[in-house]
Design a protein around this motif. Structure first.
Motif, PDB file in Angstrom:
ATOM      1  N   ILE B  66      -0.516   0.899   0.635  1.00  0.00           N
ATOM      2  CA  ILE B  66       0.414   0.155   0.103  1.00  0.00           C
ATOM      3  C   ILE B  66       0.780  -1.241   0.965  1.00  0.00           C
ATOM      4  O   ILE B  66       0.896  -1.033   1.832  1.00  0.00           O
ATOM      5  CB  ILE B  66       1.661   0.941   0.254  1.00  0.00           C
ATOM      6  CG1 ILE B  66       1.121   2.399  -0.577  1.00  0.00           C
ATOM      7  CG2 ILE B  66       3.017   0.162  -0.516  1.00  0.00           C
ATOM      8  CD1 ILE B  66       2.432   3.218  -0.639  1.00  0.00           C
ATOM      9  N   TYR B 125       8.502  -1.053  -6.020  1.00  0.00           N
ATOM     10  CA  TYR B 125       7.254  -0.973  -5.953  1.00  0.00           C
ATOM     11  C   TYR B 125       6.817  -1.806  -7.074  1.00  0.00           C
ATOM     12  O   TYR B 125       7.260  -1.661  -8.073  1.00  0.00           O
ATOM     13  CB  TYR B 125       6.479   0.253  -5.975  1.00  0.00           C
ATOM     14  CG  TYR B 125       7.015   1.104  -4.641  1.00  0.00           C
ATOM     15  CD1 TYR B 125       6.367   0.949  -3.314  1.00  0.00           C
ATOM     16  CD2 TYR B 125       8.077   1.970  -4.713  1.00  0.00           C
ATOM     17  CE1 TYR B 125       6.385   1.709  -2.419  1.00  0.00           C
ATOM     18  CE2 TYR B 125       8.312   2.616  -3.845  1.00  0.00           C
ATOM     19  CZ  TYR B 125       7.702   2.714  -2.423  1.00  0.00           C
ATOM     20  OH  TYR B 125       8.069   3.528  -1.368  1.00  0.00           O
ATOM     21  N   ILE B 127       3.468  -2.002  -9.098  1.00  0.00           N
ATOM     22  CA  ILE B 127       2.161  -1.106  -9.198  1.00  0.00           C
ATOM     23  C   ILE B 127       1.175  -1.766 -10.316  1.00  0.00           C
ATOM     24  O   ILE B 127       1.941  -1.827 -11.469  1.00  0.00           O
ATOM     25  CB  ILE B 127       2.389   0.357  -9.604  1.00  0.00           C
ATOM     26  CG1 ILE B 127       3.505   1.036  -8.371  1.00  0.00           C
ATOM     27  CG2 ILE B 127       1.184   1.113  -9.635  1.00  0.00           C
ATOM     28  CD1 ILE B 127       3.905   2.345  -8.575  1.00  0.00           C
ATOM     29  N   THR B 189       4.937   7.150  -4.447  1.00  0.00           N
ATOM     30  CA  THR B 189       3.906   6.675  -5.598  1.00  0.00           C
ATOM     31  C   THR B 189       2.812   7.197  -5.920  1.00  0.00           C
ATOM     32  O   THR B 189       2.378   7.232  -7.029  1.00  0.00           O
ATOM     33  CB  THR B 189       3.786   4.954  -5.126  1.00  0.00           C
ATOM     34  OG1 THR B 189       2.917   5.272  -3.733  1.00  0.00           O
ATOM     35  CG2 THR B 189       4.944   3.912  -5.075  1.00  0.00           C
ATOM     36  N   ILE B 212      -0.614  -1.428  -5.119  1.00  0.00           N
ATOM     37  CA  ILE B 212       0.674  -1.145  -4.895  1.00  0.00           C
ATOM     38  C   ILE B 212       1.323  -1.874  -3.807  1.00  0.00           C
ATOM     39  O   ILE B 212       0.758  -1.858  -2.629  1.00  0.00           O
ATOM     40  CB  ILE B 212       0.711   0.499  -4.456  1.00  0.00           C
ATOM     41  CG1 ILE B 212       0.027   1.455  -5.289  1.00  0.00           C
ATOM     42  CG2 ILE B 212       2.143   0.789  -4.316  1.00  0.00           C
ATOM     43  CD1 ILE B 212      -0.180   2.889  -4.948  1.00  0.00           C
ATOM     44  N   ARG B 214       5.043  -2.657  -1.826  1.00  0.00           N
ATOM     45  CA  ARG B 214       6.485  -2.312  -1.933  1.00  0.00           C
ATOM     46  C   ARG B 214       7.195  -3.592  -1.910  1.00  0.00           C
ATOM     47  O   ARG B 214       6.899  -4.371  -0.963  1.00  0.00           O
ATOM     48  CB  ARG B 214       6.687  -1.425  -0.762  1.00  0.00           C
ATOM     49  CG  ARG B 214       8.183  -1.085  -0.524  1.00  0.00           C
ATOM     50  CD  ARG B 214       8.546   0.412   0.200  1.00  0.00           C
ATOM     51  NE  ARG B 214       8.242   0.306   1.667  1.00  0.00           N
ATOM     52  CZ  ARG B 214       8.096   1.276   2.289  1.00  0.00           C
ATOM     53  NH1 ARG B 214       7.702   2.660   1.894  1.00  0.00           N
ATOM     54  NH2 ARG B 214       8.249   1.172   3.600  1.00  0.00           N
TER      55      ARG B 214
END
Lengths: 623, 235
Positions: B66, B125, B127, B189, B212, B214
């Motif tokens: 991430i 987030y 995605i 997630t 992904i 954040r």
């Protein structure tokens, strides 16, 4: 790192353990792409530096950092790193047809000019094959063509790589620091002259320290024993000399090492304080092949420490060598380092301290910064056997050192022993038990306020493995059955909640012994074991003994583990590592007689290395 | 020593991208500790005798794979005479960090203030995965969305619906989602993606290969660092 922009690559990373092992991007890593690739091919050398084990092991190895920093200092050379993929990654590479890629620029191994393996233990041999195969390089030297890299290997076990010789194009003997530029220089020169592979090997063979195995042929006696190895063509040296750095102070140190992003086995900065050893323990290969002992001065090391601290931010500093406690300026060095390390909360760790060089004042100083365990390596349980192996330590020395350690707050003691040493009897095993009891009694006898609160003694044992270029190169390895008996005896006798007993695999000890003193006939055995799934064999959980023993079925293990005749030829007789066969033979007879040999500090025993006239040898810079 | 009077707290907001997005939280902590040591920040140390540690407080651990954009971390300094120059320190720190971790903003905060971790209420987030918006709409239609998770070797099911505060698409393949974080209603997630596969028809490959990021960590229900952003010029 363009690969990270591809969803399938990210999916792959999410399916494996510790993906950062394969991604690079560490502090101090050097990526010369894309500029490097714009240089004319004739002017550049792309060097693939390989360590045949996992990232966490390879990145803990000082040699990798030394080679990486020296090679990359040259702007015409781009050295990138490769490590062995773990089983999960390897499985995916096979299934998806992904090649082994360098950590820096993501280039497949097959695209490199020179591929260099740093070899440190025999059980990593299958990983050489795996890395070549995954990297798209033919595993056998004879199958490589003009477009394939030249594969070269060096490292502490280079003194007998005959079992893997058919997989290597060149072998390097000795200290590599000064030779690297010669190697890449020869490569560039021959490339620019339009020379091919054969010219390249010939050119390399002219460099001192380089051995081209395909230029030699081995012969065997009808009874299966090794007979001789001879050059196949004129102009090739019959004996190959190792390279030697005369003054270690002039050898560059990797003071800006790559700092891994994930935790590795030895997660610390490291300084090699001296090279070689003056002691001459008769089982120790490095103790003979790295002679003469050469120190770096406290001044050199203090300067290096300052840079290392600034460039890494590590919380631990290791002073590395075969025999750090022997350094003639150790106290000065530690006193100079502590003001740098203490305020920064950096632990100073001193591995391989020898008991007889353990100074109580120094112990107190180090104890102030670190309350970790203390490690001793008596290797054998009785004075008689310690004399046989030339480990010149008395029980009195050990108890004295332990007392000062206990009084300085140490509460963990680790003792290393070797089982199955030449002439070992049950009495010697009983000696181990007695020594441990004496240490426990000593601790109990100290007033409570003067000793650590608890005590824990770890007895770690391994099985003796006869190694080339040691006085024990003639010695047998004990049988399987004996190994088991010895292990069982100690396990029963050391039952005490304050004592932990650790022992090594029997099977992998046998395989290591076979490979250590092996010859070229083992290459098909290694290849077969690898094809049957042997990989990462140094990992207890991965070592597959049935695969190895089945691959060894035809040739057997006895040929390699047996005692050798005094005049029997060895597959490594054509290599000159400094120590002479004559000296080693004399030492073997001395050991059988239970007689010790003094260290280089107490007088020259004329082992052969005195001809270098450097370091601790007569006429050397430390003498 | 180490009293609050002698301490200073510098809150850094960092971005992590590339290979550095693929290390675990513990490795991230170690990476910051070492970078701060290289940059000679007077970091305060915990006083445990046997295992003293530099005092760093990360708002919210970040999982392997991430990226982050504005994750807060508090660096506790021992600087009784207020000698440390934050701007100089930041220049050194930026030079000391590996490529892939970048300090985007900073502020000095009150050492007596409530702990950074205790203030975390959520995180958002971004995605990216083919077809994620459609899968999201199919999955979250008002009813509970239950996924199973294993915690301390016990299997339990959790409903993701109350853990999601807000979600919207940026085109068909990008979902920007804000959910709970920290001690309560934490939105993971990986569990969200699992639900999108199970109930929304998101392809397994798409979920595994999702990118992904954040975007922000919420402190007291507000995106951390909002308003104080000083996009730092490259050194």
């Amino acid at each position: 790192m363009d690969r990270l922009n591809h969803a399938p690559y990210r999916a792959m990373l999410r399916s494996i353990n510790k993906p950062a092992r394969y991604l690079g991007g560490e502090l101090n890593a050097i990526d010369k792409s894309p500029e490097f690739f714009e240089l004319d091919r004739k002017d550049r050398v792309h060097f693939g530096l390989c360590f045949p084990d996992l990232y966490e092991i390879g990145m803990s190895n000082l040699a990798i950092q030394v080679l990486y920093s020296i090679l990359n200092r040259d702007e015409r050379v781009f050295c990138e790193r490769f490590f062995a993929p773990d089983l999960d990654m390897r499985q995916i590479m096979i299934e998806e047809g992904l090649p082994l890629l360098s950590l820096e620029s993501g280039t497949p191994l097959s695209d490199f000019d020179l591929v260099g393996f740093s070899l440190h233990y025999e059980l990593s041999y299958t990983a050489i094959l795996e890395m070549l195969e995954r990297g798209g390089v033919p595993i056998r030297s004879e199958d490589r063509g003009e477009d394939d890299p030249i594969v070269i290997a060096g490292g502490p076990i280079a003194c007998n790589l005959e079992p893997v010789a058919p997989f290597l194009d060149a072998i390097f003997l000795g200290d590599s620091e000064e030779a690297l530029e010669e190697i890449t220089g020869v490569y560039r020169r021959i490339r620019s002259q339009g020379g091919g592979r054969e010219d390249m090997l010939l050119g390399l063979s002219a460099i001192e320290g380089i051995y081209i195995p395909s230029f030699y042929q081995a012969a065997y006696l009808p009874d299966g024993r090794f007979e001789k190895i001879l050059p196949l063509r004129p102009g090739i040296p019959a004996r190959i000399k190792k390279r030697l750095i005369r003054d270690l102070n002039l050898a560059p140190m990797p003071n800006q090492p790559v700092v891994p992003n994930i935790e590795v086995v030895h997660d610390r900065m490291v300084m090699e304080v001296l090279r070689g050893c003056a002691r001459g323990c008769r089982f120790c290969q490095a103790g003979f092949t790295y002679r003469p002992l050469r120190e770096r001065t406290a001044k050199t090391l203090t300067g290096a420490a300052r840079e290392l601290i600034a460039n890494t931010g590590y919380e631990e500093m290791g002073l590395l060598s075969l025999t750090t406690g022997d350094h003639s300026e150790l106290e000065d060095l530690v006193r100079a380092l502590l003001p740098m390390t203490e305020p920064r909360h950096i632990n100073l760790s001193l591995p391989s301290l020898r008991l007889d060089s353990f100074d109580p004042d120094l112990a107190r100083e180090i104890a102030q910064t670190r309350r970790a365990g203390l490690t001793f390596a008596p290797e054998a349980g009785t004075q008689r056997l310690r004399d046989v192996i030339n480990k010149n330590i008395t029980e009195e020395d050990m108890l004295g050192a332990a007392e000062s350690a206990f009084k300085n707050g140490w509460d963990r003691l680790k003792l290393y022993f070797m089982l199955g040493l030449p002439t070992e009897t049950e009495e010697d095993l009983a000696g181990i038990v007695l020594l441990v009891k004496n240490l426990l009694n000593l601790w109990e006898s100290l007033p409570r306020e003067e000793r650590s609160r608890r005590i824990n003694i770890t007895v770690s044992t391994s099985f003796f493995i006869p190694k080339p270029f040691t006085p024990f190169q003639w010695a047998p390895q004990v049988s399987f059955l004996e190994m088991r008996q010895k292990q069982q005896y100690l396990a029963a006798a050391l039952k005490d909640r304050r004592v932990s007993f650790q022992w090594h695999d029997f099977e992998s000890s046998v395989i290591e012994a076979v490979l250590s003193r092996g010859d070229r006939r083992l290459a098909p055995v290694i290849e077969e074991a690898w094809r049957q799934g042997a990989y990462l064999d140094a990992w207890h959980e991965h070592f597959q003994h049935p695969v190895w023993f089945s691959a060894l079925e035809n040739i057997g293990t006895d040929l390699y583990t047996r005692e050798r005749d005094l005049d029997e030829a060895f597959p490594w007789d054509h290599l000159d590592l400094g120590v002479t066969r004559r000296f080693l033979a004399k030492e073997w007879l001395e050991s059988k007689a239970g007689r010790t040999t003094p260290s280089c500090y107490d007088g020259c025993s004329a082992c052969g290395s005195q001809r270098y006239r450097t370091g601790v040898c007569p006429g050397g810079y430390m003498a | 020593m180490n009293t609050k009077d002698e301490q200073r707290v510098i809150r850094l907001y960092y971005e992590r991208t590339g290979p550095l997005a693929w290390i675990a939280h513990l490795d991230m902590m170690r990476l910051f500790e070492r970078a701060l040591a290289r940059a000679a920040w007077p970091v305060s140390w915990t006083e445990e005798a046997f295992n003293p540690r530099p005092q760093l407080v990360f708002a919210l651990p970040v999982g392997v794979g991430i990226e982050t954009r504005m994750d807060p971390v508090d660096i506790i300094l021992e600087d009784p005479d207020k000698e440390f120059q934050v701007e100089d320190g930041l220049l050194r720190l930026r030079a000391a960090l590996p490529a892939g971790v970048r300090i985007r903003a900073f502020e000095e905060t009150d050492p007596r203030a409530k702990s950074l971790m205790a203030r975390v209420t959520g995180a958002s987030y971004r995605i990216e995965a083919p077809g994620i918006l459609e899968a999201y709409e199919k999955t979250f239609r008002g009813g509970p969305v239950e996924v199973s998770r294993i915690r301390k070797k016990k299997k339990s099911t959790v409903d993701l619906t109350p853990r999601i505060f807000k979600a919207e698409g940026e085109g068909e393949d990008i979902l920007v989602v804000t959910g709970g974080a920290g001690s309560q209603d934490h939105l993971r997630t990986d569990l969200l993606l699992e639900a999108l596969v199970s109930y929304g028809g998101l392809a397994e490959d798409a979920a595994q290969g999702a990118r992904i990021v954040r975007l922000s960590v919420f402190l007291d229900a507000k995106p951390a660092g909002e308003g104080i952003i000083v996009e730092m010029a490259d050194a």
